[in-house]
Write a protein that holds these residues in place. Structure first.
Motif, PDB file in Angstrom:
ATOM      1  N   SER A   1       0.833  -1.217   0.000  1.00 47.63           N
ATOM      2  CA  SER A   1       0.000   0.000   0.000  1.00 47.63           C
ATOM      3  C   SER A   1       0.867   1.267   0.000  1.00 47.63           C
ATOM      4  O   SER A   1       0.456   2.319   0.503  1.00 47.63           O
ATOM      5  CB  SER A   1      -0.916   0.006   1.233  1.00 47.63           C
ATOM      6  N   SER A   2       2.050   1.145  -0.571  1.00 52.26           N
ATOM      7  CA  SER A   2       3.009   2.258  -0.470  1.00 52.26           C
ATOM      8  C   SER A   2       2.702   3.419  -1.417  1.00 52.26           C
ATOM      9  O   SER A   2       3.276   4.485  -1.274  1.00 52.26           O
ATOM     10  CB  SER A   2       4.424   1.750  -0.765  1.00 52.26           C
ATOM     11  N   ASN A   3       1.804   3.226  -2.381  1.00 55.11           N
ATOM     12  CA  ASN A   3       1.511   4.311  -3.338  1.00 55.11           C
ATOM     13  C   ASN A   3       0.011   4.394  -3.561  1.00 55.11           C
ATOM     14  O   ASN A   3      -0.512   4.064  -4.619  1.00 55.11           O
ATOM     15  CB  ASN A   3       2.251   4.047  -4.653  1.00 55.11           C
ATOM     16  N   LEU A   4      -0.691   4.876  -2.537  1.00 54.92           N
ATOM     17  CA  LEU A   4      -2.149   4.925  -2.572  1.00 54.92           C
ATOM     18  C   LEU A   4      -2.635   5.997  -3.544  1.00 54.92           C
ATOM     19  O   LEU A   4      -1.966   7.008  -3.768  1.00 54.92           O
ATOM     20  CB  LEU A   4      -2.697   5.224  -1.171  1.00 54.92           C
ATOM     21  N   ILE A   5      -3.821   5.782  -4.092  1.00 56.09           N
ATOM     22  CA  ILE A   5      -4.486   6.774  -4.939  1.00 56.09           C
ATOM     23  C   ILE A   5      -5.456   7.556  -4.059  1.00 56.09           C
ATOM     24  O   ILE A   5      -6.246   6.967  -3.313  1.00 56.09           O
ATOM     25  CB  ILE A   5      -5.256   6.101  -6.105  1.00 56.09           C
ATOM     26  N   LEU A   6      -5.374   8.895  -4.123  1.00 62.96           N
ATOM     27  CA  LEU A   6      -6.220   9.753  -3.299  1.00 62.96           C
ATOM     28  C   LEU A   6      -7.272  10.407  -4.165  1.00 62.96           C
ATOM     29  O   LEU A   6      -7.063  10.672  -5.352  1.00 62.96           O
ATOM     30  CB  LEU A   6      -5.365  10.829  -2.610  1.00 62.96           C
ATOM     31  N   ASP A   7      -8.459  10.671  -3.550  1.00 60.51           N
ATOM     32  CA  ASP A   7      -9.517  11.356  -4.284  1.00 60.51           C
ATOM     33  C   ASP A   7      -9.295  12.863  -4.221  1.00 60.51           C
ATOM     34  O   ASP A   7      -8.273  13.350  -3.732  1.00 60.51           O
ATOM     35  CB  ASP A   7     -10.900  10.959  -3.730  1.00 60.51           C
TER      36      ASP A   7
END
Length: 335
Positions: free
Chosen positions: A279-285
């Motif tokens: 989960s080191s590069n999460l996508i944010l809204d």
């Protein structure tokens, strides 16, 4: 009687003549004395007048002499002042000469330093010219790399479009992003039938473009990266993302037998890299919160061989900038 009388008269006349003569002589003497006295008086007065005139002239001469002595004394005083001024000027000239000698010594030292700086500047200019040539060469290579990367990305878009497929290709790195929910069932690492169908459509097109003869000489890696959301532990998600990216890679190698020549299959295996990132590069809204569904994904992307050179060049440019700044700082301190 008559003769006696005549004789007596004759004697009397003689005496009278004598007396008259003596009286005349006396008168003459008196006249001479008077004339002499008068003349003496005149001479005396004249002498007195001459003496007075001489005294007046003497007074005037004395006054003139005194004035001349005063003038001479003033001139002597002025001369003495001038001599003092000359002595002061001599001291000032001596001090100025010493200053000039010091300035000449400083100028000679500065000229020596300037000569040394000129040599240093010439060396620096030579080094700068060499660096400029190197940078120009590297810039040309970078432009070529950037152009190739842009050409590959454009070719991918056109190829998918020509096959009537709506696929989102990242304009910066050429990544092909696929949701894990499309490829895998929840919390699973084996590809679903739907996932295989999607991969069977997109992977051949993607790989054929990258392994095209006009591009594959630039190709360094074909990368498959797996990502998860933040739910669950990091280690579990790391294993999950690795196994999912590996599953995609294995399926790609299996598919490659159908659309790649043996040589290109060999190239694919040599250049294929598989990574799991948990989960080191999460996508944010838009609100900065985690978009869990978008974060669970698999990305297929590529890297060109000379991209390392770009990073190296950036390091060179940063180092050159630091060196230039240091040199400018040193020169400012020396000045």
């Amino acid at each position: 009687m008559r003769r006696r009388r005549e004789k007596e008269n004759t004697g009397h006349n003689v005496w009278r003549s004598y007396s008259d003569m003596m009286a005349g002589i006396l008168l003459l003497f008196v006249l001479i004395m008077c004339v002499t006295l008068f003349q003496s008086q005149i001479n005396y007065e004249k002498s007195i007048k001459e003496q007075q005139e001489k005294l007046v002239l003497q007074d005037e001469y004395t006054k003139q002499i005194m004035e001349q002595q005063g003038v001479v004394e003033d001139q002597q005083n002025q001369l003495s002042d001038q001599q003092d001024q000359l002595a002061s000027q001599d001291e000032l000239l001596a001090a100025q000469k010493q200053q000039l000698d010091d300035l000449a010594a400083q100028l000679a030292d500065q000229q020596k330093k300037l000569a040394a700086q000129s040599v240093t500047l010439a060396d620096q200019q030579s080094a700068l010219d060499e660096k400029t040539t190197q940078l120009a060469t590297q810039q040309k290579r970078i432009d070529n790399i950037i152009g190739v990367k842009a050409d590959v990305i454009e070719a991918l878009k056109k190829e998918f479009a020509s096959n009537s497929m709506t696929v989102e290709i990242d304009a910066n790195n050429g990544a092909l992003v696929m949701d894990s929910s499309v490829l895998f069932d929840y919390d699973e690492t084996e590809l679903s039938d739907a996932g295989k169908e999607v991969l069977a459509q997109v992977l051949p097109i993607y790989c054929n473009v990258l392994l095209d003869p006009q591009y594959y000489s630039y190709l360094a890696e074909i990368i498959i990266d797996g990502y998860t959301d933040s739910s669950g532990g990091y280690e579990y998600n790391l294993e999950l993302s690795q196994r999912r990216s590996l599953a995609v890679a294995e399926y790609l190698l299996e598919l490659s037998q159908n659309f790649l020549s043996e040589d290109n299959q060999t190239l694919l295996r040599q250049n294929l890299t598989v990574n799991g990132h948990s989960s080191s590069n999460l996508i944010l809204d838009a609100n900065g919160n985690e978009d869990a569904e978008a974060s669970r994904r698999v990305e297929v992307k590529f890297r060109l061989k000379d991209e390392e050179m770009i990073e190296e060049l950036r390091g060179i440019l940063d180092t050159s900038a630091e060196e230039t700044q240091t040199e400018n700082t040193t020169e400012a301190v020396q000045e």
